[in-house]
Design an enzyme around this catalytic site. Sequence first.
Site, PDB file in Angstrom:
ATOM      1  N   CYS A 226       0.832  -1.187   0.000  1.00 34.00           N
ATOM      2  CA  CYS A 226       0.000   0.000   0.000  1.00 34.00           C
ATOM      3  C   CYS A 226       0.880   1.256   0.000  1.00 34.00           C
ATOM      4  O   CYS A 226       1.892   1.312   0.679  1.00 34.00           O
ATOM      5  CB  CYS A 226      -0.958   0.091   1.190  1.00 34.00           C
ATOM      6  SG  CYS A 226      -2.057  -1.305   1.308  1.00 34.00           S
TER       7      CYS A 226
ATOM      8  N   ARG B  91       3.985   0.029  -4.795  1.00 33.79           N
ATOM      9  CA  ARG B  91       3.786  -0.569  -3.471  1.00 33.79           C
ATOM     10  C   ARG B  91       2.491  -1.374  -3.391  1.00 33.79           C
ATOM     11  O   ARG B  91       2.254  -2.080  -2.405  1.00 33.79           O
ATOM     12  CB  ARG B  91       3.749   0.528  -2.390  1.00 33.79           C
ATOM     13  CG  ARG B  91       4.993   1.375  -2.348  1.00 33.79           C
ATOM     14  CD  ARG B  91       4.868   2.424  -1.281  1.00 33.79           C
ATOM     15  NE  ARG B  91       4.936   1.794   0.018  1.00 33.79           N
ATOM     16  CZ  ARG B  91       6.051   1.651   0.727  1.00 33.79           C
ATOM     17  NH1 ARG B  91       7.173   2.099   0.245  1.00 33.79           N
ATOM     18  NH2 ARG B  91       6.032   1.068   1.894  1.00 33.79           N
TER      19      ARG B  91
ATOM     20  N   TRP C  18      -2.727  -2.746  -1.722  1.00 35.77           N
ATOM     21  CA  TRP C  18      -2.432  -4.181  -1.890  1.00 35.77           C
ATOM     22  C   TRP C  18      -3.340  -4.871  -0.879  1.00 35.77           C
ATOM     23  O   TRP C  18      -3.156  -4.745   0.328  1.00 35.77           O
ATOM     24  CB  TRP C  18      -0.956  -4.468  -1.606  1.00 35.77           C
ATOM     25  CG  TRP C  18      -0.559  -5.872  -1.949  1.00 35.77           C
ATOM     26  CD1 TRP C  18      -0.140  -6.320  -3.171  1.00 35.77           C
ATOM     27  CD2 TRP C  18      -0.546  -7.006  -1.071  1.00 35.77           C
ATOM     28  NE1 TRP C  18       0.130  -7.664  -3.109  1.00 35.77           N
ATOM     29  CE2 TRP C  18      -0.108  -8.120  -1.833  1.00 35.77           C
ATOM     30  CE3 TRP C  18      -0.871  -7.200   0.271  1.00 35.77           C
ATOM     31  CZ2 TRP C  18       0.018  -9.395  -1.290  1.00 35.77           C
ATOM     32  CZ3 TRP C  18      -0.749  -8.464   0.816  1.00 35.77           C
ATOM     33  CH2 TRP C  18      -0.306  -9.550   0.032  1.00 35.77           C
TER      34      TRP C  18
ATOM     35  N   ASN D 241      -2.198   1.633   5.794  1.00 31.81           N
ATOM     36  CA  ASN D 241      -1.311   0.584   5.306  1.00 31.81           C
ATOM     37  C   ASN D 241      -1.001  -0.321   6.493  1.00 31.81           C
ATOM     38  O   ASN D 241      -0.660   0.179   7.559  1.00 31.81           O
ATOM     39  CB  ASN D 241      -0.014   1.232   4.778  1.00 31.81           C
ATOM     40  CG  ASN D 241       1.042   0.203   4.419  1.00 31.81           C
ATOM     41  OD1 ASN D 241       0.742  -0.960   4.191  1.00 31.81           O
ATOM     42  ND2 ASN D 241       2.293   0.641   4.359  1.00 31.81           N
ATOM     43  N   GLY D 242      -1.148  -1.639   6.316  1.00 34.34           N
ATOM     44  CA  GLY D 242      -0.832  -2.555   7.421  1.00 34.34           C
ATOM     45  C   GLY D 242      -2.038  -3.413   7.749  1.00 34.34           C
ATOM     46  O   GLY D 242      -2.975  -3.523   6.958  1.00 34.34           O
TER      47      GLY D 242
ATOM     48  N   GLU E 206      18.157 -16.874  -8.138  1.00 34.30           N
ATOM     49  CA  GLU E 206      17.716 -15.511  -8.463  1.00 34.30           C
ATOM     50  C   GLU E 206      17.189 -15.438  -9.897  1.00 34.30           C
ATOM     51  O   GLU E 206      16.172 -14.784 -10.169  1.00 34.30           O
ATOM     52  CB  GLU E 206      18.883 -14.535  -8.241  1.00 34.30           C
ATOM     53  CG  GLU E 206      18.652 -13.098  -8.672  1.00 34.30           C
ATOM     54  CD  GLU E 206      17.555 -12.355  -7.907  1.00 34.30           C
ATOM     55  OE1 GLU E 206      16.946 -12.927  -6.994  1.00 34.30           O
ATOM     56  OE2 GLU E 206      17.282 -11.193  -8.274  1.00 34.30           O
TER      57      GLU E 206
ATOM     58  N   LYS F 102      13.325 -14.261 -10.792  1.00 33.18           N
ATOM     59  CA  LYS F 102      12.992 -13.170 -11.720  1.00 33.18           C
ATOM     60  C   LYS F 102      11.964 -13.645 -12.749  1.00 33.18           C
ATOM     61  O   LYS F 102      11.023 -12.944 -13.075  1.00 33.18           O
ATOM     62  CB  LYS F 102      14.233 -12.654 -12.455  1.00 33.18           C
ATOM     63  CG  LYS F 102      15.247 -11.950 -11.623  1.00 33.18           C
ATOM     64  CD  LYS F 102      14.866 -10.527 -11.218  1.00 33.18           C
ATOM     65  CE  LYS F 102      14.201 -10.489  -9.870  1.00 33.18           C
ATOM     66  NZ  LYS F 102      14.963 -10.230  -8.711  1.00 33.18           N
TER      67      LYS F 102
ATOM     68  N   GLU G 164       8.410 -14.252 -11.092  1.00 36.08           N
ATOM     69  CA  GLU G 164       7.622 -13.084 -10.703  1.00 36.08           C
ATOM     70  C   GLU G 164       7.249 -12.198 -11.879  1.00 36.08           C
ATOM     71  O   GLU G 164       6.240 -11.501 -11.837  1.00 36.08           O
ATOM     72  CB  GLU G 164       8.284 -12.280  -9.583  1.00 36.08           C
ATOM     73  CG  GLU G 164       9.576 -11.609  -9.909  1.00 36.08           C
ATOM     74  CD  GLU G 164      10.173 -10.845  -8.722  1.00 36.08           C
ATOM     75  OE1 GLU G 164       9.434 -10.385  -7.852  1.00 36.08           O
ATOM     76  OE2 GLU G 164      11.413 -10.729  -8.686  1.00 36.08           O
TER      77      GLU G 164
ATOM     78  N   HIS H 144      19.964 -36.295  -7.626  1.00 36.38           N
ATOM     79  CA  HIS H 144      19.170 -36.695  -6.453  1.00 36.38           C
ATOM     80  C   HIS H 144      17.682 -36.429  -6.676  1.00 36.38           C
ATOM     81  O   HIS H 144      16.913 -36.421  -5.721  1.00 36.38           O
ATOM     82  CB  HIS H 144      19.683 -35.964  -5.211  1.00 36.38           C
ATOM     83  CG  HIS H 144      21.133 -36.242  -4.946  1.00 36.38           C
ATOM     84  ND1 HIS H 144      21.571 -37.424  -4.393  1.00 36.38           N
ATOM     85  CD2 HIS H 144      22.236 -35.527  -5.234  1.00 36.38           C
ATOM     86  CE1 HIS H 144      22.896 -37.411  -4.326  1.00 36.38           C
ATOM     87  NE2 HIS H 144      23.318 -36.268  -4.829  1.00 36.38           N
TER      88      HIS H 144
ATOM     89  N   LYS I  81       6.006  -4.012  -4.003  1.00 34.04           N
ATOM     90  CA  LYS I  81       7.446  -3.818  -3.840  1.00 34.04           C
ATOM     91  C   LYS I  81       7.902  -4.081  -2.415  1.00 34.04           C
ATOM     92  O   LYS I  81       8.924  -4.683  -2.171  1.00 34.04           O
ATOM     93  CB  LYS I  81       7.786  -2.387  -4.251  1.00 34.04           C
ATOM     94  CG  LYS I  81       9.255  -2.019  -4.139  1.00 34.04           C
ATOM     95  CD  LYS I  81      10.055  -2.763  -5.157  1.00 34.04           C
ATOM     96  CE  LYS I  81      11.538  -2.473  -5.083  1.00 34.04           C
ATOM     97  NZ  LYS I  81      12.309  -3.486  -5.809  1.00 34.04           N
TER      98      LYS I  81
HETATM   99  O1  M6R Z   1      12.916  -4.844   0.464  1.00 40.79           O
HETATM  100  P1  M6R Z   1      13.481  -6.219   0.698  1.00 40.79           P
HETATM  101  O2  M6R Z   1      14.857  -6.380   0.110  1.00 40.79           O
HETATM  102  O3  M6R Z   1      13.443  -6.615   2.137  1.00 40.79           O
HETATM  103  O4  M6R Z   1      12.524  -7.192  -0.094  1.00 40.79           O
HETATM  104  C1  M6R Z   1      12.702  -8.579  -0.026  1.00 40.79           C
HETATM  105  C2  M6R Z   1      11.888  -9.293  -1.062  1.00 40.79           C
HETATM  106  O5  M6R Z   1      10.527  -9.036  -0.887  1.00 40.79           O
HETATM  107  C3  M6R Z   1      12.279  -8.870  -2.491  1.00 40.79           C
HETATM  108  O6  M6R Z   1      13.631  -9.093  -2.728  1.00 40.79           O
HETATM  109  C4  M6R Z   1      11.450  -9.663  -3.516  1.00 40.79           C
HETATM  110  O7  M6R Z   1      11.797 -11.010  -3.474  1.00 40.79           O
HETATM  111  C5  M6R Z   1      11.639  -9.091  -4.917  1.00 40.79           C
HETATM  112  N1  M6R Z   1      10.363  -8.930  -5.543  1.00 40.79           N
HETATM  113  C6  M6R Z   1      12.481  -9.952  -5.800  1.00 40.79           C
HETATM  114  O8  M6R Z   1      12.642  -9.413  -7.065  1.00 40.79           O
END
Ligand code: M6R
Length: 623
Positions: free
Chosen positions: A2, A31, A84, A110-111, A493, A497, A500, A516, A618
């Site tokens: 949010c 956000r 969100w 927010n929260g 990683e 990517k 998501e 395995h 985010k």
């Molecule tokens: O703000 P942060 O680094 O704590 O966020 C952690 C994860 O939420 C963040 O890295 C998330 O996995 C990303 N969307 C990855 O691209």
Amino acid sequence: MCGIVGYVGGASSSLDAKDVVVEGLARLEYRGYDSAGLALVLEGSGDGPGLHVDKKAGKLANLRAILDEAPPPTTRTGIGHTRWATHGAPTDANAHPHLGAHGRLALVHNGIIENYAVLREALEAEGHEMASETDTEIAAHLLERRLDAGDDLTTAMQQVCSQLEGAFTLVAVDSQDPDRVVAARRNSPLVVGLGEGENFLGSDVAAFIEHTREALELAQDQVVTLHPDRVEVTGFDGSPAEGTRYHVDWDLSAAQKDGYDWFMRKEIFEQPRALADSLLGRRGLDGKLQLDEMRLTDGELREIDRIVIIGCGTANYAGLVAKYAIEHWTRIPCEVELAHEFRYRDPILTRNTLVVAISQSGETADTLMAIRHAHLQRAKVLAICNTNGSTIPRESDAVIYTHAGPEIGVASTKGFLTQLMACYVLGLYLAQVRGTKFGDEIADVMAELEQMPRHVQTMLDKAEDVYKLAHAHEDSSTVLFLGRHAGFPVALEGALKLKELAYLHAEGFAAGELKHGPIALIDDGLPVFCVMPPRGRDQLHDKMLSAVQEIRARGARTLVLVEDGDEGVARYADEVVYLPKVPTLLQPLVAVVPLQLFACELATVLGHDVDQPRNLAKSVTVE
Ligand code: M6R
């Protein structure tokens, strides 16, 4: 999660609150983008005193369309929200702002208000009717009830916050008091923007960076009252308090796309500069490493006998890379753990444990709760963070800021690379303080690190080749990633990517694990990215090469990332992407770049919104 915006302007201000709020929401939309809304305080003329409220499910564009169709009158005071969803589906009714029972007060949040069910029941028993399924609406009713009883909005906020449990940033306006916007925060982000004759609020500074770079950081459990000409801070108990003023060291251009189609692509291409910035000032005149924000003494650092690195998502993968480097350079045992798993397993921590919390945003609730738990167990906490003044560094004993500039694309890119850089610098600093590496050895690695912006640029210069690869895989439904040693987190990683952004089935594996189980997934034509370690580590290199051969023999289409000059690998590869020659431990910095480009391009080709992927936000500020 949010995004929240607030604005109050004075007679001298030329800004229309609607414009400030909507532009602020546009910068915070990363956000959360399930719905958006605003409330403007009308002042006597035209429509008469009251509130103008518009809200709509879906992206901010839907709200903009309503405002374009029926523009509200010009006002000086307003609040806005981009959501969100937590409580209640993303519908018009559940969109914020929420109003009090008689529509005098508007509130955004927010929260999560954890005790909302009890409070809602009590309000309903008194005859209050709720228009939404949200937890927020009960706070709106509680606040308005206090206003009706004669409190001003500041007092009402102090009183109501004391009743609430959970995590919240609340921002409210009272239609009968247009010169006042009141906000409160507990475990959820909020920053004040200080203007001249006008003041701003935002979940982060991007909300108001266009208007001011002077900001005020708030502590936990504080209420802030904005008037056009002043800002007052108190505790929830009404006791006077002060925020911490700071200057934001980036400007509007950093929060704009600058001609790129996506923030993510812009941020990928910013990585050479971000890496260079993350290294600035790390060496003193004597050539020794210095960390300005390191608030732990050399004595304390020498006593550390164990390191636990915590983070979520990409930050967790940065930690996995860091483990290889930090253990190698310092010989301190180092564990890496997902922040949300950490405190629930009751970890064994002592005053000699260093917990390293990695977070780009500095607001991730899981990581924040984990560091609080670490503190309770008397461990020391060092934050690696990109966001000045955010909660995680503020609650840590020491911090290394990554200096990447604002990261707006939901997928972390420059955040990741600069986290890696900060981890390397931390490892070398510990080695320096503890004497586990000689000065010239540390200087050699630093010299290598200083070359990394150039090496990353070399990878970016190959973007078009990677894009072609992405286009060729437009129809793939599964992509696997293999790596070993520091290349294993790179594989993870790369897969994250793709998940998501492209919504594909993507998995990263340690190559040694193939036999395995995962090798059963290999099928004709299945694309598998393979991160080859540099040849310097011969055993590692040869073992990885065997894995490439094994999957190719079973039909996989191998997309191999390999260092320049390692020609022997090419004959086992369907596609090769060459990486600059760098030390094994630093290879993740270059190897991840083509994987970022691949995911960004593939998602673009598939027609997805790269900056705002579905279901994500985010900054994950709820557990
Ligand atoms: O703000 P942060 O680094 O704590 O966020 C952690 C994860 O939420 C963040 O890295 C998330 O996995 C990303 N969307 C990855 O691209």
